[in-house]
Design a protein around this motif. Sequence first.
Motif, mmCIF file in Angstrom:
data_model
loop_
_atom_site.group_PDB
_atom_site.id
_atom_site.type_symbol
_atom_site.label_atom_id
_atom_site.label_comp_id
_atom_site.label_asym_id
_atom_site.label_seq_id
_atom_site.Cartn_x
_atom_site.Cartn_y
_atom_site.Cartn_z
ATOM 1 N N THR A 65 60.240 -43.768 -19.738
ATOM 2 C CA THR A 65 59.505 -44.836 -20.425
ATOM 3 C C THR A 65 58.278 -44.347 -21.181
ATOM 4 O O THR A 65 57.759 -45.079 -22.028
ATOM 5 N N ALA A 66 57.803 -43.150 -20.899
ATOM 6 C CA ALA A 66 56.611 -42.632 -21.587
ATOM 7 C C ALA A 66 56.933 -42.312 -23.042
ATOM 8 O O ALA A 66 58.094 -42.060 -23.395
ATOM 9 N N PRO A 67 55.936 -42.326 -23.928
ATOM 10 C CA PRO A 67 56.174 -41.909 -25.318
ATOM 11 C C PRO A 67 56.753 -40.503 -25.357
ATOM 12 O O PRO A 67 56.383 -39.637 -24.558
ATOM 13 N N HIS A 68 57.694 -40.268 -26.264
ATOM 14 C CA HIS A 68 58.342 -38.961 -26.359
ATOM 15 C C HIS A 68 57.327 -37.893 -26.760
ATOM 16 O O HIS A 68 56.533 -38.083 -27.687
ATOM 17 N N GLY A 69 57.384 -36.771 -26.059
ATOM 18 C CA GLY A 69 56.541 -35.649 -26.430
ATOM 19 C C GLY A 69 57.073 -34.965 -27.684
ATOM 20 O O GLY A 69 58.258 -35.056 -28.004
ATOM 21 N N GLN A 70 56.203 -34.308 -28.403
ATOM 22 C CA GLN A 70 56.621 -33.569 -29.592
ATOM 23 C C GLN A 70 57.560 -32.435 -29.196
ATOM 24 O O GLN A 70 57.404 -31.823 -28.135
ATOM 25 N N PRO A 71 58.566 -32.147 -30.016
ATOM 26 C CA PRO A 71 59.470 -31.030 -29.706
ATOM 27 C C PRO A 71 58.686 -29.747 -29.432
ATOM 28 O O PRO A 71 57.784 -29.387 -30.196
ATOM 29 N N GLY A 72 59.017 -29.115 -28.330
ATOM 30 C CA GLY A 72 58.327 -27.893 -27.936
ATOM 31 C C GLY A 72 57.180 -28.115 -26.975
ATOM 32 O O GLY A 72 56.724 -27.164 -26.317
ATOM 33 N N SER A 73 56.697 -29.364 -26.868
ATOM 34 C CA SER A 73 55.622 -29.649 -25.911
ATOM 35 C C SER A 73 56.208 -29.801 -24.509
ATOM 36 O O SER A 73 57.422 -29.926 -24.335
ATOM 37 N N CYS A 74 55.333 -29.803 -23.503
ATOM 38 C CA CYS A 74 55.782 -29.870 -22.112
ATOM 39 C C CYS A 74 55.147 -31.043 -21.384
ATOM 40 O O CYS A 74 54.031 -31.471 -21.712
ATOM 41 N N SER A 75 55.857 -31.548 -20.397
ATOM 42 C CA SER A 75 55.328 -32.571 -19.492
ATOM 43 C C SER A 75 55.567 -32.136 -18.057
ATOM 44 O O SER A 75 56.523 -31.403 -17.756
ATOM 45 N N LEU A 76 54.694 -32.601 -17.171
ATOM 46 C CA LEU A 76 54.744 -32.235 -15.754
ATOM 47 C C LEU A 76 55.112 -33.454 -14.926
ATOM 48 O O LEU A 76 54.485 -34.510 -15.039
ATOM 49 N N LEU A 77 56.142 -33.334 -14.094
ATOM 50 C CA LEU A 77 56.565 -34.382 -13.172
ATOM 51 C C LEU A 77 56.173 -33.971 -11.764
ATOM 52 O O LEU A 77 56.305 -32.788 -11.389
ATOM 53 N N PHE A 78 55.717 -34.938 -10.965
ATOM 54 C CA PHE A 78 55.298 -34.617 -9.597
ATOM 55 C C PHE A 78 55.702 -35.720 -8.646
ATOM 56 O O PHE A 78 55.672 -36.907 -8.975
ATOM 57 N N SER A 79 56.049 -35.303 -7.424
ATOM 58 C CA SER A 79 56.300 -36.248 -6.346
ATOM 59 C C SER A 79 55.926 -35.600 -5.027
ATOM 60 O O SER A 79 55.978 -34.369 -4.887
ATOM 61 N N SER A 80 55.527 -36.414 -4.081
ATOM 62 C CA SER A 80 55.313 -35.921 -2.720
ATOM 63 C C SER A 80 55.830 -36.970 -1.756
ATOM 64 O O SER A 80 55.964 -38.144 -2.097
ATOM 65 N N GLY A 81 56.139 -36.526 -0.547
ATOM 66 C CA GLY A 81 56.681 -37.446 0.437
ATOM 67 C C GLY A 81 56.095 -37.194 1.809
ATOM 68 O O GLY A 81 55.407 -36.187 2.042
ATOM 69 N N LEU A 82 56.392 -38.108 2.724
ATOM 70 C CA LEU A 82 55.968 -37.906 4.098
ATOM 71 C C LEU A 82 56.582 -36.624 4.655
ATOM 72 O O LEU A 82 57.560 -36.113 4.126
ATOM 73 N N ALA A 83 55.990 -36.131 5.725
ATOM 74 C CA ALA A 83 56.414 -34.884 6.369
ATOM 75 C C ALA A 83 56.041 -33.666 5.538
ATOM 76 O O ALA A 83 56.674 -32.610 5.632
ATOM 77 N N GLY A 84 54.994 -33.784 4.706
ATOM 78 C CA GLY A 84 54.430 -32.628 4.011
ATOM 79 C C GLY A 84 55.271 -32.071 2.892
ATOM 80 O O GLY A 84 55.240 -30.863 2.627
ATOM 81 N N CYS A 85 56.045 -32.924 2.188
ATOM 82 C CA CYS A 85 56.917 -32.468 1.104
ATOM 83 C C CYS A 85 56.230 -32.637 -0.247
ATOM 84 O O CYS A 85 55.665 -33.698 -0.527
ATOM 85 N N PHE A 86 56.302 -31.612 -1.086
ATOM 86 C CA PHE A 86 55.703 -31.651 -2.413
ATOM 87 C C PHE A 86 56.674 -31.036 -3.416
ATOM 88 O O PHE A 86 57.350 -30.051 -3.113
#
Length: 315
Positions: A287-308
Motif C-alpha cells: 500500500t505504500a507509494p512505489h519507490g523509485q527504481p533502484g531505491s530500497c525499502s526495509l521491512l521489519f517484524s518481531s514476535g513473542l519469544a524473542g524473534c526478529f
Amino acid sequence: MPASAHDPVLSLAGIAFSLPAQTVDAHTWARRCGLPETRAIALLGNGVQRFHDAAATSPVALACEAVSALLERTGTSRVSVDALIYTHTIQSSVMAPPAGTAAFVQSHMGLDRALAFSVMQQNCVSPMAAIRVLRVLTIAGHPIQRAIVVCADVMGSGCDHLRAIQDLALHSDGACALLLERGVGRNGIVGLHLHTDGRYFRGTDDDLQPVPDDRYYWSAFATMRAALRQAGVTGNELAHVLPHHVNLRGWSRLVTMLSVPQERLYTANFSRLGHVFGADPFINLHTAPHGQPGSCSLLFSSGLAGCFGAMVIRH
C-alpha cells in the motif's frame, strides 16, 4: 554458486491480503472484555484505534482468499507454482492433526505441482523465515522458480482479552499471500536477516502477558542493521521503512537509531488495520507509494519469544 547481496535470488513479485470486513474499535474492545475505559484511552494514546475481527471465519478460509486474490492479481497460473508455504503465529490457526493445513490450501487452490509445507515457531517473523527457507533452497539449486508464502491468523472470540500487546497494539485477524519468483526483478530481496534471543523462549508470563524485553530496541536495531549491510545500503538511503504495527512511538526511536528521516517511516496502516501478525510489513509494502527504481525499502517484524526479522528489497 551462492548469490551475492547485490544479485538477489528471489524477488517479491506480488502481494495480496484478506481482512475480515468487521472492525472493532478500542473502546468497544475494552467494554466487551470488561476492562476500564482508561485501557482504551491508553491504546488510543499510542495510535491504536481498531482491529479486524474474523468472528466465525477460519484462518484457512482467509488464507485461501488471499492466495486466490494473489493468483488473480498477478495472472499466475496454478501449474507454474513450485512451492507453497503456510505460516502462522497462533497454534489454533492450523487445522488439528492429522489434517494438514498446507495440504488443504494446496488442494483447495489447485496448486497440485507445488511442494507444500508449513513454517511456524518464529511467530510474527514466520513469513520472513519461510522466505529464508526458499532462498536457501534456490541457492542450493532446487528447481523452484515460483513460490507462494501465505500467513494467516485468527484470535478467536474466546481470546478477545489477549488481543492487546500491553497498550502498544491490538491483534487483527487476517491473511496475506506473497508471490516469490526466482531471478532479479522488481522488489528483489537484497538483504534478509533473522535473530532469535533465547532468553524469551516462553514468550509470555503466567498471565499470558508479553515478557518485558530489556534489549528490544538493540535487538531490533541490530537485526535491521545486519539486513542493511547485506544489501549494501545505509538508513538514510531508504525510500521507506515498513514496520510491524506495534509500538508506534518506539518506531520513532528506531528510525532515529538507523539514521532514517522520520517521514520515511510508513505509518498509514498502523491505526487503520491493527497488528495483522506477520503480515504487517508486506501489507505496508503493497500500500505504500512505489519507490523509485533502484531505491530500497526495509521491512521489519518481531514476535513473542524473542524473534526478529528484517528484509531489504530493491524496487
